[in-house]
Design an enzyme around this catalytic site. Structure first.
Site, PDB file in Angstrom:
ATOM      1  N   ASN A  35      48.091  20.850 -42.148  1.00 56.89           N
ATOM      2  CA  ASN A  35      48.143  20.736 -40.159  1.00 56.89           C
ATOM      3  C   ASN A  35      46.993  22.380 -40.751  1.00 56.89           C
ATOM      4  O   ASN A  35      47.921  23.552 -41.037  1.00 56.89           O
ATOM      5  CB  ASN A  35      49.547  21.603 -40.256  1.00 56.89           C
ATOM      6  CG  ASN A  35      50.013  22.054 -38.754  1.00 56.89           C
ATOM      7  OD1 ASN A  35      48.888  21.594 -37.896  1.00 56.89           O
ATOM      8  ND2 ASN A  35      51.186  22.127 -38.624  1.00 56.89           N
ATOM      9  N   LYS A  85      48.600  25.247 -43.247  1.00 55.14           N
ATOM     10  CA  LYS A  85      49.844  24.742 -44.032  1.00 55.14           C
ATOM     11  C   LYS A  85      49.852  23.289 -44.777  1.00 55.14           C
ATOM     12  O   LYS A  85      49.030  22.040 -43.772  1.00 55.14           O
ATOM     13  CB  LYS A  85      50.499  25.123 -42.755  1.00 55.14           C
ATOM     14  CG  LYS A  85      51.421  25.876 -41.442  1.00 55.14           C
ATOM     15  CD  LYS A  85      52.062  25.497 -41.196  1.00 55.14           C
ATOM     16  CE  LYS A  85      52.644  27.314 -40.345  1.00 55.14           C
ATOM     17  NZ  LYS A  85      53.285  26.596 -39.258  1.00 55.14           N
ATOM     18  N   ARG A 139      47.638  16.029 -39.500  1.00 52.05           N
ATOM     19  CA  ARG A 139      47.475  16.764 -38.212  1.00 52.05           C
ATOM     20  C   ARG A 139      46.933  16.698 -36.932  1.00 52.05           C
ATOM     21  O   ARG A 139      45.814  17.675 -37.273  1.00 52.05           O
ATOM     22  CB  ARG A 139      48.930  17.345 -37.825  1.00 52.05           C
ATOM     23  CG  ARG A 139      49.127  17.690 -36.548  1.00 52.05           C
ATOM     24  CD  ARG A 139      50.266  19.224 -36.220  1.00 52.05           C
ATOM     25  NE  ARG A 139      50.977  19.049 -35.095  1.00 52.05           N
ATOM     26  CZ  ARG A 139      51.532  20.423 -35.165  1.00 52.05           C
ATOM     27  NH1 ARG A 139      52.373  21.856 -35.105  1.00 52.05           N
ATOM     28  NH2 ARG A 139      52.459  20.494 -32.945  1.00 52.05           N
ATOM     29  N   HIS A 158      53.491  17.576 -29.477  1.00 50.71           N
ATOM     30  CA  HIS A 158      54.905  17.816 -30.144  1.00 50.71           C
ATOM     31  C   HIS A 158      55.014  16.403 -30.302  1.00 50.71           C
ATOM     32  O   HIS A 158      56.121  16.350 -30.907  1.00 50.71           O
ATOM     33  CB  HIS A 158      55.603  18.900 -29.967  1.00 50.71           C
ATOM     34  CG  HIS A 158      55.153  20.080 -29.538  1.00 50.71           C
ATOM     35  ND1 HIS A 158      55.534  21.250 -28.126  1.00 50.71           N
ATOM     36  CD2 HIS A 158      54.890  20.719 -30.210  1.00 50.71           C
ATOM     37  CE1 HIS A 158      54.759  21.929 -28.532  1.00 50.71           C
ATOM     38  NE2 HIS A 158      54.448  22.560 -29.432  1.00 50.71           N
ATOM     39  N   LEU A 191      61.421  24.094 -29.437  1.00 55.60           N
ATOM     40  CA  LEU A 191      61.069  25.262 -29.104  1.00 55.60           C
ATOM     41  C   LEU A 191      60.222  25.870 -30.489  1.00 55.60           C
ATOM     42  O   LEU A 191      61.063  26.376 -30.779  1.00 55.60           O
ATOM     43  CB  LEU A 191      62.363  25.954 -28.717  1.00 55.60           C
ATOM     44  CG  LEU A 191      62.588  25.007 -27.305  1.00 55.60           C
ATOM     45  CD1 LEU A 191      64.020  26.016 -27.232  1.00 55.60           C
ATOM     46  CD2 LEU A 191      61.967  24.486 -26.384  1.00 55.60           C
ATOM     47  N   GLY A 192      59.127  26.264 -30.140  1.00 58.34           N
ATOM     48  CA  GLY A 192      58.704  26.894 -31.656  1.00 58.34           C
ATOM     49  C   GLY A 192      57.511  27.758 -31.017  1.00 58.34           C
ATOM     50  O   GLY A 192      58.087  27.790 -29.770  1.00 58.34           O
ATOM     51  N   GLY A 204      54.949  26.640 -29.857  1.00 58.75           N
ATOM     52  CA  GLY A 204      54.230  25.883 -29.133  1.00 58.75           C
ATOM     53  C   GLY A 204      55.251  25.556 -28.600  1.00 58.75           C
ATOM     54  O   GLY A 204      56.792  25.489 -29.811  1.00 58.75           O
ATOM     55  N   ARG A 216      51.019  31.583 -24.894  1.00 56.92           N
ATOM     56  CA  ARG A 216      50.794  30.866 -23.505  1.00 56.92           C
ATOM     57  C   ARG A 216      51.686  30.513 -22.612  1.00 56.92           C
ATOM     58  O   ARG A 216      52.825  30.547 -23.269  1.00 56.92           O
ATOM     59  CB  ARG A 216      50.704  29.251 -24.467  1.00 56.92           C
ATOM     60  CG  ARG A 216      49.489  29.070 -25.418  1.00 56.92           C
ATOM     61  CD  ARG A 216      49.290  27.484 -25.992  1.00 56.92           C
ATOM     62  NE  ARG A 216      50.383  27.488 -27.167  1.00 56.92           N
ATOM     63  CZ  ARG A 216      50.033  26.461 -27.987  1.00 56.92           C
ATOM     64  NH1 ARG A 216      50.734  24.830 -27.532  1.00 56.92           N
ATOM     65  NH2 ARG A 216      50.367  26.389 -29.472  1.00 56.92           N
ATOM     66  N   MET A 226      59.504  34.951 -31.229  1.00 60.35           N
ATOM     67  CA  MET A 226      61.119  35.237 -30.396  1.00 60.35           C
ATOM     68  C   MET A 226      62.064  36.198 -31.121  1.00 60.35           C
ATOM     69  O   MET A 226      63.004  36.746 -30.372  1.00 60.35           O
ATOM     70  CB  MET A 226      61.688  33.641 -30.430  1.00 60.35           C
ATOM     71  CG  MET A 226      62.910  34.049 -29.186  1.00 60.35           C
ATOM     72  SD  MET A 226      62.747  34.511 -27.894  1.00 60.35           S
ATOM     73  CE  MET A 226      62.332  33.450 -26.454  1.00 60.35           C
ATOM     74  N   ILE A 282      62.355  28.033 -32.904  1.00 58.56           N
ATOM     75  CA  ILE A 282      63.599  28.631 -32.114  1.00 58.56           C
ATOM     76  C   ILE A 282      65.213  28.272 -31.761  1.00 58.56           C
ATOM     77  O   ILE A 282      66.128  28.015 -31.787  1.00 58.56           O
ATOM     78  CB  ILE A 282      62.490  29.416 -30.723  1.00 58.56           C
ATOM     79  CG1 ILE A 282      61.707  30.099 -30.875  1.00 58.56           C
ATOM     80  CG2 ILE A 282      64.059  30.082 -29.528  1.00 58.56           C
ATOM     81  CD1 ILE A 282      60.664  30.154 -29.274  1.00 58.56           C
ATOM     82  N   GLY A 283      64.277  26.589 -31.783  1.00 54.47           N
ATOM     83  CA  GLY A 283      65.702  25.396 -30.845  1.00 54.47           C
ATOM     84  C   GLY A 283      66.642  25.605 -32.515  1.00 54.47           C
ATOM     85  O   GLY A 283      68.086  24.999 -31.704  1.00 54.47           O
ATOM     86  N   GLU A 330      57.584  17.129 -38.989  1.00 54.95           N
ATOM     87  CA  GLU A 330      56.557  16.044 -38.563  1.00 54.95           C
ATOM     88  C   GLU A 330      55.914  16.032 -40.020  1.00 54.95           C
ATOM     89  O   GLU A 330      55.219  14.991 -39.586  1.00 54.95           O
ATOM     90  CB  GLU A 330      55.730  17.809 -37.512  1.00 54.95           C
ATOM     91  CG  GLU A 330      56.134  17.375 -36.393  1.00 54.95           C
ATOM     92  CD  GLU A 330      55.861  19.017 -35.783  1.00 54.95           C
ATOM     93  OE1 GLU A 330      56.113  20.040 -36.028  1.00 54.95           O
ATOM     94  OE2 GLU A 330      55.397  19.264 -34.805  1.00 54.95           O
TER      95      GLU A 330
END
Ligand code: AMP
Length: 405
Positions: free
Chosen positions: A10, A17, A97, A185, A213-214, A216, A245, A288, A333-334, A386
């Site tokens: 990625n 990554k 990716r 995503h 929720l990352g 992006g 963003r 975050m 975040i999620g 992913e």
């Protein structure tokens, strides 16, 4: 017979990554190592973790200052490291990716000079991601010309959406030129869709919204484990407020910035992709964790706006589904911020969401339900993967003889 390894890449503007898998006979995908080269064009570092999270490598490396040459050299050093830790495995393929597959690629594709040229033509649709995804493919082709490479797209999961979910109310000739909602995503949502039956049983086929929720961030409405609607549109800028963003914006703002404030297209692009979102509103950070810890009034407002945008989009996706039975939180975040989940769920009480506070606070890396038994909407936290999705697709694109089965 030698075991085969498969590498997932990625590649972004300043980091690469990766995850390396041992491909077993079934095939199973056992993660051998994962990590990243970060700080390309600045102070580069190679970090690698083993299967159990142990640190295998964490050191500064030296790369050419020019980012393009830096990326190429980063791959050379990564392959040197992997070669030294291959334990007799051969590299069977590399899966990438790739953010945008446009209208033509709704499935993963084996890279050829022709597919690469087609993907290059999509660069204007994802200017901050696509060039780095594709330069990684070119760099690896130059280093390992005999190793097959496969592109897996963030847009592909959303190809199942109906015309009304994809079209903008623009003149036909603009829509026909490819200006429509693609959604992103997709590899994350496809992974979540693949594990829904295991966790939800028959309810997996029902009305589900997944919130990725990352850095992006987006949300996807699914029915029958297929994408019905998503918050991201033509580019990965639309929908939720993100780290840097802006998310949904009146297109008139762009016209105003250019006309009245005299900003160039390039300056507007930088503003909307890199200087907005949590960073722009808090003035503190696009991360975050840092924003939540900061506690300034602006940082608190940034979190409020972030949660508000999720609530608005959740209502829109529930309307697209005609109701809501399951809400899934995933990504950085999620999966990790109990506070954001709590605020989102509190605002979604009107949809029938009742959070189990203790379950929400519990720390665990496993998929888990965090709503009360009485909640009309089941709320889950599910770690995304992913890389595994890319590994599965990549292996699926290889000729049978190369699958080691
Ligand atoms: P990702 O792009 O999926 O790696 O997610 C990155 C985002 O997740 C960043 O904004 C991080 O600050 C955020 N994040 C990771 N861990 C936590 C945490 N414990 N609390 C709040 N945010 C977190």
């Amino acid at each position: 017979m030698k075991n085969e390894a498969l590498l997932v890449i990625n590649s972004g503007s300043s980091s690469v990554k990766f995850a390396a898998y041992d491909v077993g006979a079934d095939p199973t995908f056992q993660r051998i190592a994962s990590g990243k080269i970060e700080g390309i064009g600045g102070q580069p570092r190679l970090r690698v973790a083993g299967q159990d999270g142990s640190v295998l490598e964490d050191r500064a490396i030296s790369l050419p200052a020019d980012p393009a040459r830096g990326q190429e050299d980063a791959f050379r050093q990564l392959f040197e490291w992997l070669g030294g830790h291959a334990a007799g495995r051969t590299l069977g393929a590399v899966g990438h990716r790739v953010v945008h597959g446009g209208e033509h690629f709704s499935r993963p594709v084996r890279i050829t000079p022709d597919t690469l040229a087609q993907l290059e033509r999509l660069t204007p649709l994802a200017p901050l991601h696509q060039p780095h995804n594709l330069s990684a493919i070119r760099a690896i082709a130059a280093l390992l010309p005999d190793v097959p490479q496969v592109a897996c797209f963030d847009t592909e999961f959303h190809a199942s959406q109906a015309w009304v979910a994809q079209a903008y109310a623009l003149p036909r000739h603009i829509t026909e030129a490819g200006v429509k909602r693609y959604g992103f995503h997709g590899l994350s949502y496809e992974y979540i869709a693949s594990v829904l039956p295991e966790h939800l049983g028959a309810a997996a086929e029902g009305r589900v919204v997944a919130a990725h929720l990352g850095n992006g961030a987006s949300m996807c409405a699914m029915r029958g484990c297929k994408s019905v609607a998503s918050t991201m549109g033509f580019t990965a800028l639309d929908g939720l407020m993100m780290g840097t963003r802006c998310g949904s914006l009146d297109p008139g703002v762009v016209l105003y910035l250019m006309r009245a404030l005299g900003m160039t297209a390039q300056a507007v692009e930088k503003l909307l992709y890199e200087q907005s979102g949590l960073l722009g509103v808090s003035g503190v950070s696009g991360d975050m964790r840092t924003v939540e810890a900061s506690g300034t009034p602006e940082a608190r407002q940034a979190v409020e706006l972030y949660v508000h945008a999720i609530g608005q989009q959740l209502g829109s996706l529930a309307a697209a589904l005609g109701g809501l039975e399951t809400l899934v939180f995933t990504a950085g975040i999620g999966e990790n911020s109990a506070s954001i989940r709590q605020q989102v769920c509190h605002n979604a009480a009107w949809l029938g969401v009742a959070l189990d506070e203790a379950a929400n606070q519990a720390t665990s890396s496993a998929a888990r339900r965090i709503s009360t038994a009485a909640s009309r909407v089941a709320v889950w936290v599910m770690p995304t993967n992913e890389e595994l999705m890319i590994a599965r697709h990549t292996q699926g694109m290889l000729p049978r003889g190369a699958r080691g089965a």
